[in-house]
Design an enzyme around this catalytic site. Structure first.
Site, PDB file in Angstrom:
ATOM      1  N   ASP A  46       0.834  -1.200   0.000  1.00 33.44           N
ATOM      2  CA  ASP A  46       0.000   0.000   0.000  1.00 33.44           C
ATOM      3  C   ASP A  46       0.867   1.247   0.000  1.00 33.44           C
ATOM      4  O   ASP A  46       1.680   1.460   0.896  1.00 33.44           O
ATOM      5  CB  ASP A  46      -0.895  -0.002   1.251  1.00 33.44           C
ATOM      6  CG  ASP A  46      -1.844   1.187   1.282  1.00 33.44           C
ATOM      7  OD1 ASP A  46      -2.983   1.033   0.795  1.00 33.44           O
ATOM      8  OD2 ASP A  46      -1.448   2.249   1.778  1.00 33.44           O
ATOM      9  N   TYR A  51       2.412   9.960  -0.189  1.00 31.98           N
ATOM     10  CA  TYR A  51       3.462   9.402   0.667  1.00 31.98           C
ATOM     11  C   TYR A  51       4.853   9.742   0.128  1.00 31.98           C
ATOM     12  O   TYR A  51       5.837   9.623   0.854  1.00 31.98           O
ATOM     13  CB  TYR A  51       3.343   7.878   0.787  1.00 31.98           C
ATOM     14  CG  TYR A  51       2.085   7.373   1.443  1.00 31.98           C
ATOM     15  CD1 TYR A  51       1.179   8.251   2.058  1.00 31.98           C
ATOM     16  CD2 TYR A  51       1.781   6.024   1.451  1.00 31.98           C
ATOM     17  CE1 TYR A  51       0.017   7.783   2.645  1.00 31.98           C
ATOM     18  CE2 TYR A  51       0.623   5.538   2.042  1.00 31.98           C
ATOM     19  CZ  TYR A  51      -0.254   6.429   2.624  1.00 31.98           C
ATOM     20  OH  TYR A  51      -1.401   5.948   3.206  1.00 31.98           O
ATOM     21  N   LYS A  76      -3.047   5.865  -4.313  1.00 30.81           N
ATOM     22  CA  LYS A  76      -4.210   6.717  -4.025  1.00 30.81           C
ATOM     23  C   LYS A  76      -4.077   8.085  -4.705  1.00 30.81           C
ATOM     24  O   LYS A  76      -2.975   8.626  -4.803  1.00 30.81           O
ATOM     25  CB  LYS A  76      -4.341   6.925  -2.507  1.00 30.81           C
ATOM     26  CG  LYS A  76      -4.270   5.623  -1.703  1.00 30.81           C
ATOM     27  CD  LYS A  76      -4.355   5.864  -0.213  1.00 30.81           C
ATOM     28  CE  LYS A  76      -4.034   4.610   0.568  1.00 30.81           C
ATOM     29  NZ  LYS A  76      -2.597   4.319   0.654  1.00 30.81           N
ATOM     30  N   HIS A 109      -8.012   9.111  -1.774  1.00 24.50           N
ATOM     31  CA  HIS A 109      -7.358   9.131  -0.472  1.00 24.50           C
ATOM     32  C   HIS A 109      -8.256   9.701   0.639  1.00 24.50           C
ATOM     33  O   HIS A 109      -8.327   9.141   1.730  1.00 24.50           O
ATOM     34  CB  HIS A 109      -6.048   9.920  -0.574  1.00 24.50           C
ATOM     35  CG  HIS A 109      -5.026   9.540   0.438  1.00 24.50           C
ATOM     36  ND1 HIS A 109      -3.678   9.678   0.228  1.00 24.50           N
ATOM     37  CD2 HIS A 109      -5.138   9.020   1.685  1.00 24.50           C
ATOM     38  CE1 HIS A 109      -3.014   9.250   1.295  1.00 24.50           C
ATOM     39  NE2 HIS A 109      -3.875   8.855   2.193  1.00 24.50           N
TER      40      HIS A 109
END
Length: 276
Positions: A46, A51, A76, A109
């Protein structure tokens, strides 16, 4: 290690019962963590554009030597890319950074209801799935009302809703909605913020009874309530422990004990949180 079960999503694809989270690893750390985890047997990874480690995640997948079709890769779309054309463009950015022909699971997200663009974003994701660029589509941090609006306006429900879920926030009502609608629940922050849950005396007692760690007890709780936890760890020993959940089973009483404490949300409220 006992055999890990697999969830079948409403679109016919499968999702392993536990995955590897990568937040907040940078590219270099994500590459090491992902390559190592896949070597240990993880098959669900994931990440997210926000990120900042999609490149490292993709390198880790390539380096692992595991066949691409055996790995489920999640990323996402961020708040700043909500909207139909924006989502299509954002996906291409993510796909390029990951170095992949397709993504297994693509999520919104956060809903960002004040922006009111998540339905248009969802329509773009339906198109990406129809075009074969994404195998499964889902959301993250959506409430029951958000899910119902997607269904009402597009006729398509998410296959997955990834939510904050742990013993201090068991999300019983939302999980019941998911179950009724055939949506698989994924758990982010599955161990909460660590110490508060892992040092809980009642959880420690359950762990001692089974000869496992408190972390394993909490992750096993997730799998037994039908949720898919995605714990983050860059440590090979902890990664191995987090995957070794299927050689023991918690009783109904133990499941109840694990969620008998106080309630607390650590992340944002989906009705108001804004993350771009």
């Amino acid at each position: 290690m006992g055999e890990a079960p697999v969830h079948t999503l409403d679109d016919g694809t499968t999702l392993p019962a536990v995955g590897l989270g990568t937040y907040p690893l940078d590219d270099a750390a994500a590459e090491e963590a992902v390559a190592g985890a896949l070597g240990l047997g993880y098959r669900l990874v994931d990440t997210a554009l926000n990120y900042g480690n999609e490149t490292g995640t993709g390198r880790g997948i390539a380096r692992s030597g595991v066949e691409r079709e055996d790995v489920r890769v999640t990323t996402k779309v961020p708040g700043r890319h909500h909207g139909y054309e924006e989502t299509l463009a954002s996906f291409e950015e993510s796909r390029a950074r990951l170095g992949l022909d397709y993504v297994d699971l693509y999520l919104i997200h956060w809903p960002l209801p004040r922006l009111d663009k998540y339905v248009e974003t969802w329509k773009a994701m339906i198109r990406l799935r129809e075009d074969g660029l994404v195998r499964s589509i889902g959301v993250s941090n959506f409430t029951a009302a958000h899910l119902e609006r997607l269904e009402r306006e597009t006729g398509v429900l998410p296959s997955v809703n990834q939510i904050e879920l742990h013993p201090l926030l068991p999300q019983e009502e939302l999980r019941a909605v998911h179950a009724a609608k055939g949506i698989v629940t994924e758990s982010w922050s599955p161990l909460a913020r660590g110490r508060e849950v892992l040092e809980d005396p009642s959880i420690a007692a359950v762990a001692a009874d089974h000869g496992v760690s408190p972390g394993q007890v909490v992750l096993r709780w997730h799998t037994q309530i039908g949720a898919v936890p995605i714990p983050k760890s860059a440590d090979p020993g902890r990664q191995r422990e987090n995957l070794d959940l299927f050689g023991f089973e918690l009783t109904e009483q133990e499941l109840t004990t694990i969620t008998s404490g106080r309630r607390r949300r650590f992340g944002g409220d989906p009705d108001s949180h804004e993350e771009f």
